[in-house]
Scaffold this motif. Structure first.
Motif: not given
Length: 524
Positions: A140-141, A144-145, A292-294, A297-298
Motif C-alpha cells: 500500500p505504501l 502513495f509514494y 483514501r488516507s494512508i 489503506t494500511l
C-alpha cells in the motif's frame, strides 16, 4: 501529457478542440444550461463552455497522451526496460536466496552458540515470517509514494540488517536480525511485479513477467547450493558477508538505474511541476483527488486478507493447498541434508547440489508457460463461440496448470520417499524431486497482476490467477492472504521436519506428506 499552460481550447483529454468537435457531439446537461436562450454569438458560447469546464477542473487533469508519451515508462527503450526488469528480478532472487542461504550455517552456528537444531532453525522460520507480514504494509505504501522510494528504503534496511547477522555473538541476535531482514526485503516479492507491468504493454508482458516470476522461486533452491559451498570451505560468517556484497551491488543498481515507473506518482510530479511553472493551481493528477488516507489503506490491507481466509471457503482451500506445497519445499532444506548425508555420505557442498533436481524441475515447468497461455486462449475462444460474449472469461479457465501440477507433486513425493534407501543410487531420489519442482513452478501466463503480488508456483500459477479473476475488486487482498498462508507454513514446517524424518524414517515421513498432498489435490 497536458500542455505547459492552460489553454481555452483544450478538451478534457488534453487534445486540441476544434469547432467541428463541438458540433459533432450532443451537448451535455451542463452545456445546455450554459447556453443562453437568446442565442448569443458562437464565441460567447465557446467561452461559456470552457469556463464551466475549468470550474469543474476537467481541462486541468494531467494525464499521459499514450504509451508513446516521452514521460510514460512504456516509452523507454527496450534495452532500458529489460535492464530494469533484470535488476528488480535479480534483487528478488537475492532476497529469496537469503531465506535458504542460512541453512548451510546450521552446523557451525550450533557449535559456536551452543544452540540446538530447532532454535537454530528459527533463523530460517523468522525470516519467512517477515516475508509474509511485510507485503500488507509495503505494497500500500508504494501506491502513495511510488515504487522507487519503497525499493530504495527496503533494500537499504535489508542491507543494514545483514550486518548484525554477520557479527552476531549469540543466537538471539541472529534470529531477531533475520526476522527484520525478511520484513525489509519483501518489497521485491510484493511490489516489483508492478514495475514490470508498468514498463510493458499487455501484449508484450509474457516474457519479462516470466523472468520476474521465476526469480523468487529459483532463489530458495540456489540458496543451499551457494551457502553449503561457502560453509564447507570457510567460516559461517562469510555467508552473510557475501550476501552483504551482493545486496550492496543491487542497492547501487537500483539507485542509479531504476527510475520511478508508477504512473499515478509520475502524473502527480508533473502536476506539481506545472503548478510551479505556470502559477495555475488548478492543475492536478488523479492520485491527488483520492479520498483514501494512508492509515485507512494500511488498515484495509491488514484485515481484508484475513476476512477472505475466514469467510471464503474457496479462497481458504486453495490458499491452504499452496501453503502446504511451499511448506514441504522448506521442510526439504533439512530433510535433504539427513537423507543424502546418512544414506549416501554426501558432504556439505554435495548436499547443496542435491537441490539442483528441484531447480531443474522448476525450469522445465517454466518452459511450459507458453503452452498454458495458449491453452487459456483456446478456452477463451471456446467460451466466445458458446456464449457469444466477446472477451468473456471464467476464473476456472486459469486452473489447468494447478490441475496437472497437483498429481505431479504427489508423484514426486512418492518417488523421492520410496527411493530414499542407501541401496538405491542417489540420482534416483533427486529425479523424483524434479517432479516435485515441476509441479510447483512459477509461470507468468502473461498476466499483469496487482502489485502485491505477481510472484507464483504449475499449482501457484493456476491458483493465483484464479484468485485474481474470482475477486477482481479484492485481488490484492486475495493474493496477500495466499502469501500470508504460504509464509506461515514455510516457517513452521522446517521446525518439525528433521524430527519427523528421524523418528518416522525417510520413507514413511515422505509418504505422509504425499498422502496429505493427495488429499488436497482435488481442490483445484
Amino acid at each position: 501529457m497536458s500542455g505547459r499552460s492552460p489553454s481555452p481550447t483544450l478538451k478534457g483529454d488534453d487534445t486540441p478542440r476544434t469547432r467541428s468537435d463541438d458540433a459533432s457531439r450532443s451537448p451535455t446537461s451542463f452545456e445546455k444550461n450554459a447556453i443562453p436562450s437568446s442565442a448569443p454569438r458562437p464565441n460567447d458560447i465557446e467561452k461559456a463552455l470552457q469556463q464551466g469546464k475549468e470550474e469543474a477542473g476537467l481541462s486541468f487533469e494531467v494525464k499521459f497522451s499514450g504509451d508513446e508519451d516521452p514521460r510514460s515508462p512504456k516509452s523507454l527503450s527496450t534495452l532500458r526496460k529489460w535492464s530494469i526488469v533484470l535488476i528488480v528480478s535479480s534483487t528478488s532472487l537475492c532476497v529469496a536466496c537469503t531465506s535458504s542461504l542460512y541453512t548451510g550455517t546450521y552446523a557451525q552456528v550450533m557449535e559456536e552458540f551452543g544452540s540446538d537444531l530447532t532454535v537454530t532453525t528459527l533463523g530460517l522460520s523468522m525470516f519467512v515470517v517477515g516475508l509474509g507480514l511485510s507485503p500488507m504494509i509495503l505494497a500500500p505504501l508504494s501506491e502513495f509514494y511510488g515504487r522507487k522510494p519503497v525499493y530504495v528504503m527496503s533494500t537499504l534496511v535489508f542491507f543494514i540488517w545483514i550486518i548484525p547477522c554477520a557479527v552476531a555473538q549469540n543466537i538471539q541476535t541472529l534470529v531477531i536480525a533475520r526476522f527484520l531482514d525478511g520484513f525489509a526485503g519483501a518489497a521485491f516479492l510484493s511490489v516489483a511485479g508492478g514495475t514490470v507491468g508498468d514498463l510493458f504493454p499487455r501484449g508484450k508482458l509474457q516474457k519479462p513477467m516470466m523472468i520476474y516470476t521465476a526469480s523468487p522461486f529459483l532463489g530458495p533452491e540456489l540458496g543451499p547450493v551457494i551457502s553449503n559451498f561457502i560453509n564447507y570451505n570457510v567460516n559461517w560468517r562469510w555467508t552473510f558477508w557475501v550476501l552483504l556484497i551482493w545486496t550492496g551491488v543491487q542497492l547501487l543498481l537500483i539507485i542509479s538505474l531504476v527510475p520511478e515507473t508508477y504512473m499515478p506518482v509520475l502524473l502527480r510530479r508533473e502536476a506539481v511541476k506545472l503548478r510551479k511553472e505556470t502559477g495555475e493551481e488548478r492543475w492536478y493528477a488523479p492520485i491527488e483527488k483520492m479520498d483514501r488516507s494512508i492509515p485507512q489503506t494500511l488498515m484495509r490491507s491488514c484485515y481484508r486478507p484475513f476476512l477472505l481466509l475466514t469467510l471464503e471457503p474457496m479462497c481458504l482451500c486453495l490458499c491452504m493447498f499452496c501453503a502446504f506445497v511451499l511448506g514441504v519445499l522448506y521442510l526439504f532444506f533439512g530433510a535433504f541434508n539427513i537423507v543424502f548425508t546418512k544414506n549416501h555420505g554426501f558432504n556439505l557442498w554435495q548436499v547443496g547440489l542435491s537441490f539442483l533436481g528441484i531447480l531443474i524441475g522448476m525450469l522445465i515447468g517454466i518452459g511450459s508457460d507458453s503452452f498454458w497461455y495458449k491453452n487459456y486462449q483456446r478456452l477463451l475462444r471456446q467460451h466466445e463461440e458458446r456464449t457469444g460474449e466477446v472477451g468473456g472469461s471464467e476464473p476456472e479457465y486459469r486452473l489447468p496448470p494447478a490441475i496437472l501440477g497437483a498429481p505431479l507433486i504427489v508423484v514426486g513425493l512418492l518417488w523421492f520417499g520410496w527411493t530414499s534407501y542407501a541401496s538405491i543410487h542417489w540420482i534416483v531420489p533427486i529425479i523424483g524431486s524434479a517432479f516435485f519442482g515441476c509441479g510447483s513452478v512459477p509461470p507468468s501466463s502473461g498476466q499483469s497482476l496487482p502489485l502485491t503480488q505477481i510472484s507464483t508456483i504449475l499449482i501457484f500459477s493456476g491458483v493465483f490467477t484464479f484468485l485474481v479473476d474470482s475477486y477482481p475488486l479484492y485481488a490484492a487482498s486475495a493474493l496477500a492472504a495466499n502469501s500470508f498462508a504460504r509464509s506461515m507454513f514455510a516457517a513452521m514446517f522446517p521446525l518439525f521436519g528433521d524430527a519427523m524424518y528421524n523418528n518416522l524414517g525417510y520413507q514413511w515421513a515422505t509418504f505422509i506428506l504425499a498422502m496429505i498432498t493427495l488429499a488436497l489435490a482435488p481442490f483445484p
